[in-house]
Write an enzyme that holds these catalytic residues in place. Structure first.
Site, PDB file in Angstrom:
ATOM      1  N   ARG A  34      -6.822   0.589   4.959  1.00 25.63           N
ATOM      2  CA  ARG A  34      -8.097   0.517   5.671  1.00 25.63           C
ATOM      3  C   ARG A  34      -9.246   0.915   4.740  1.00 25.63           C
ATOM      4  O   ARG A  34      -9.020   1.430   3.649  1.00 25.63           O
ATOM      5  CB  ARG A  34      -8.063   1.449   6.897  1.00 25.63           C
ATOM      6  CG  ARG A  34      -7.149   0.968   8.004  1.00 25.63           C
ATOM      7  CD  ARG A  34      -6.992   2.008   9.108  1.00 25.63           C
ATOM      8  NE  ARG A  34      -6.180   3.151   8.687  1.00 25.63           N
ATOM      9  CZ  ARG A  34      -5.885   4.185   9.457  1.00 25.63           C
ATOM     10  NH1 ARG A  34      -6.366   4.240  10.685  1.00 25.63           N
ATOM     11  NH2 ARG A  34      -5.128   5.164   8.999  1.00 25.63           N
TER      12      ARG A  34
ATOM     13  N   LYS B  39      -8.975   8.138   6.159  1.00 21.21           N
ATOM     14  CA  LYS B  39      -8.023   9.237   6.259  1.00 21.21           C
ATOM     15  C   LYS B  39      -8.538  10.492   5.572  1.00 21.21           C
ATOM     16  O   LYS B  39      -9.491  10.459   4.792  1.00 21.21           O
ATOM     17  CB  LYS B  39      -6.673   8.831   5.656  1.00 21.21           C
ATOM     18  CG  LYS B  39      -5.899   7.840   6.505  1.00 21.21           C
ATOM     19  CD  LYS B  39      -5.672   8.339   7.931  1.00 21.21           C
ATOM     20  CE  LYS B  39      -4.697   9.488   8.007  1.00 21.21           C
ATOM     21  NZ  LYS B  39      -4.524   9.994   9.398  1.00 21.21           N
TER      22      LYS B  39
ATOM     23  N   TYR C 229     -11.493  10.944   9.349  1.00 22.14           N
ATOM     24  CA  TYR C 229     -10.468  11.696  10.068  1.00 22.14           C
ATOM     25  C   TYR C 229     -10.040  12.878   9.203  1.00 22.14           C
ATOM     26  O   TYR C 229      -9.870  12.739   7.990  1.00 22.14           O
ATOM     27  CB  TYR C 229      -9.231  10.825  10.343  1.00 22.14           C
ATOM     28  CG  TYR C 229      -9.416   9.789  11.425  1.00 22.14           C
ATOM     29  CD1 TYR C 229      -9.644  10.170  12.743  1.00 22.14           C
ATOM     30  CD2 TYR C 229      -9.345   8.434  11.129  1.00 22.14           C
ATOM     31  CE1 TYR C 229      -9.814   9.220  13.736  1.00 22.14           C
ATOM     32  CE2 TYR C 229      -9.512   7.482  12.119  1.00 22.14           C
ATOM     33  CZ  TYR C 229      -9.745   7.875  13.418  1.00 22.14           C
ATOM     34  OH  TYR C 229      -9.912   6.935  14.397  1.00 22.14           O
TER      35      TYR C 229
ATOM     36  N   HIS D  65      -7.942  15.970  10.898  1.00 17.14           N
ATOM     37  CA  HIS D  65      -6.706  16.533  11.473  1.00 17.14           C
ATOM     38  C   HIS D  65      -6.339  17.845  10.788  1.00 17.14           C
ATOM     39  O   HIS D  65      -5.280  17.993  10.170  1.00 17.14           O
ATOM     40  CB  HIS D  65      -5.561  15.527  11.361  1.00 17.14           C
ATOM     41  CG  HIS D  65      -5.786  14.237  12.095  1.00 17.14           C
ATOM     42  ND1 HIS D  65      -5.808  14.166  13.469  1.00 17.14           N
ATOM     43  CD2 HIS D  65      -6.033  12.980  11.643  1.00 17.14           C
ATOM     44  CE1 HIS D  65      -6.038  12.909  13.841  1.00 17.14           C
ATOM     45  NE2 HIS D  65      -6.191  12.179  12.747  1.00 17.14           N
TER      46      HIS D  65
ATOM     47  N   GLU E 160     -11.914  12.636  14.803  1.00 15.71           N
ATOM     48  CA  GLU E 160     -11.033  12.883  15.952  1.00 15.71           C
ATOM     49  C   GLU E 160     -11.544  13.925  16.923  1.00 15.71           C
ATOM     50  O   GLU E 160     -10.972  14.079  18.023  1.00 15.71           O
ATOM     51  CB  GLU E 160      -9.619  13.261  15.476  1.00 15.71           C
ATOM     52  CG  GLU E 160      -9.472  14.654  14.886  1.00 15.71           C
ATOM     53  CD  GLU E 160      -9.776  14.712  13.404  1.00 15.71           C
ATOM     54  OE1 GLU E 160      -9.546  15.778  12.812  1.00 15.71           O
ATOM     55  OE2 GLU E 160     -10.236  13.702  12.836  1.00 15.71           O
TER      56      GLU E 160
ATOM     57  N   ASP F  13      -0.063  13.302  13.302  1.00 15.11           N
ATOM     58  CA  ASP F  13      -1.296  13.694  12.606  1.00 15.11           C
ATOM     59  C   ASP F  13      -1.729  15.103  12.990  1.00 15.11           C
ATOM     60  O   ASP F  13      -2.380  15.794  12.205  1.00 15.11           O
ATOM     61  CB  ASP F  13      -2.434  12.723  12.937  1.00 15.11           C
ATOM     62  CG  ASP F  13      -2.406  11.491  12.038  1.00 15.11           C
ATOM     63  OD1 ASP F  13      -2.163  11.650  10.834  1.00 15.11           O
ATOM     64  OD2 ASP F  13      -2.617  10.384  12.550  1.00 15.11           O
TER      65      ASP F  13
END
Length: 372
Positions: free
Chosen positions: A15, A75, A94, A96, A118, A270
């Site tokens: 991505r 990510k 993101y 996490h 998130e 995740d």
């Protein structure tokens, strides 16, 4: 503002943080966008596509990180990327953090302002930047679970939908949120017998209304999970507590009682995973076996369908990226409490309460920095 888009370097992550259409929205407003060469190739987007909408192509990640005021990724940054962050820089991606003390420590040390997709919220209490990837991962879960049940993968040799005269597989979905609902949709479509477990009665009512008698709904208790998991051929874990580590709903003891060759797809990995026996895996080595149960715990599932995922993610992130670029991070967060909920780390402080609690770190409210 100068916005940087580096190439993703996580294992088999294809991505990209911004698509050309999003770049055009930014450049049309007077912002600069720099993109690492080849960043979009995994999603079928060429350097020329980016140049056509006003982006500048840079030769490597170092050049992107060193020149950009805001980094937009997909990510969480790996160690080499975290080392490139600097004080005053904004990271929008993101993160996490709850199950990842190493990353948290590095981001705190960097002094950067780190906003996590998130934990951004919406006026109706949803997680709008997590939703599109939850939809993708949810829809992928029965597909990868079906593959895990194949004998050559270590599975039971069961076809998810069965055939006339042979029963379909039993699928247990833990969690009736976005990912769980999408997993249910695909599992039902594949012909499986599906049970959804959740402790949110409204979620169970919504699933019952959507799927009717095609799905069994069960209120989530320890007894319920201990009863249903051993009968399942496939368990799909999708539970989520925003910003916090996922609750361990499936104990190691329950896994030992599952059928030999059964499979677990832990979409919640995740955030640490919802099974005691879960540990992060990659697309290169997606599965492992514990007590004869195949575990699929890939932390970037949507990366396998990079083009679909990238465009779906950009549809959700673009309005927030525009706000951050147009107003600057401070005013954007002050003006929007929902974007403010995404602030996880700022100049050496952990600014999301659930993350701080999960990692045993001091919590500093974002309002402290914003004068609110």
């Amino acid at each position: 503002m100068r916005i940087g888009v580096p190439k993703e370097i996580k294992n088999h992550e294809y991505r990209v943080g911004l698509v050309p259409g999003s770049v055009r929205e930014l450049t049309d407003r007077g912002h600069e966008v720099v993109v690492e060469t080849g960043a979009g190739l995994g999603a079928g987007l060429s350097d020329a596509d980016y140049e056509a909408v006003g982006a500048k192509i840079l030769p490597n990640a170092e050049a992107v990180f060193s020149s950009a005021e805001m980094i937009v990724k997909v990510k969480e940054p790996l160690a080499v990327e975290r080392a490139r962050l600097s004080k005053g820089q904004v990271l929008f991606t993101y993160l996490h953090l709850a199950p990842d003390p190493e990353q948290t420590e590095d981001l705190v040390k960097s002094g950067a302002t780190c906003i996590a997709y998130e934990t951004v919220t919406s006026p109706i209490g949803t997680l709008p930047l997590l939703t599109p990837m939850s939809e993708v991962a949810g829809r992928m879960a029965p597909q990868v679970g079906a593959a895990c049940l194949e004998k050559e993968r270590g599975g039971r040799g069961v076809l998810l939908g069965g055939v006339p005269g042979v029963p379909a597989a039993e699928v247990l979905v833990l969690g009736g949120g976005v990912a769980g609902t999408n997993a249910t949709l695909i599992a039902v479509g594949m012909g499986a017998n599906v049970t959804v477990v959740d402790r949110n009665l409204e979620a169970l009512r919504r699933i019952a209304a959507q799927f009717g008698n095609a799905v069994r709904t069960v209120y989530s208790t320890r007894d319920a999970i201990e009863h249903h998991a051993p009968y399942a051929d496939l368990v799909i874990g999708t539970v989520l507590v925003p910003g916090a580590a996922a609750p361990k709903l499936v104990s190691a003891e329950i896994v030992r009682k599952m059928k030999p060759g059964a499979a677990i797809v832990d979409v919640a990995i995740d955030q640490g995973g919802c099974c005691e026996t879960s540990r992060p895996t990659s697309h290169s080595e997606p599965t492992y076996v514990v007590d004869d149960v195949v575990h699929y715990c890939v932390t970037n599932m949507p990366g396998a369908v990079a083009r679909t995922s990238t465009f779906a993610l950009n549809n959700a992130t673009l309005p927030f990226a525009l706000a951050l670029a147009d107003k600057g991070w401070k005013k954007a967060l002050a003006d929007d409490a929902h974007l403010r909920a995404g602030l996880n780390v700022h100049e050496g402080k952990v600014t999301h309460e659930a993350v701080a609690s999960a990692l045993g770190l001091p919590f500093t409210a974002p309002e402290t920095f914003l004068g609110l």
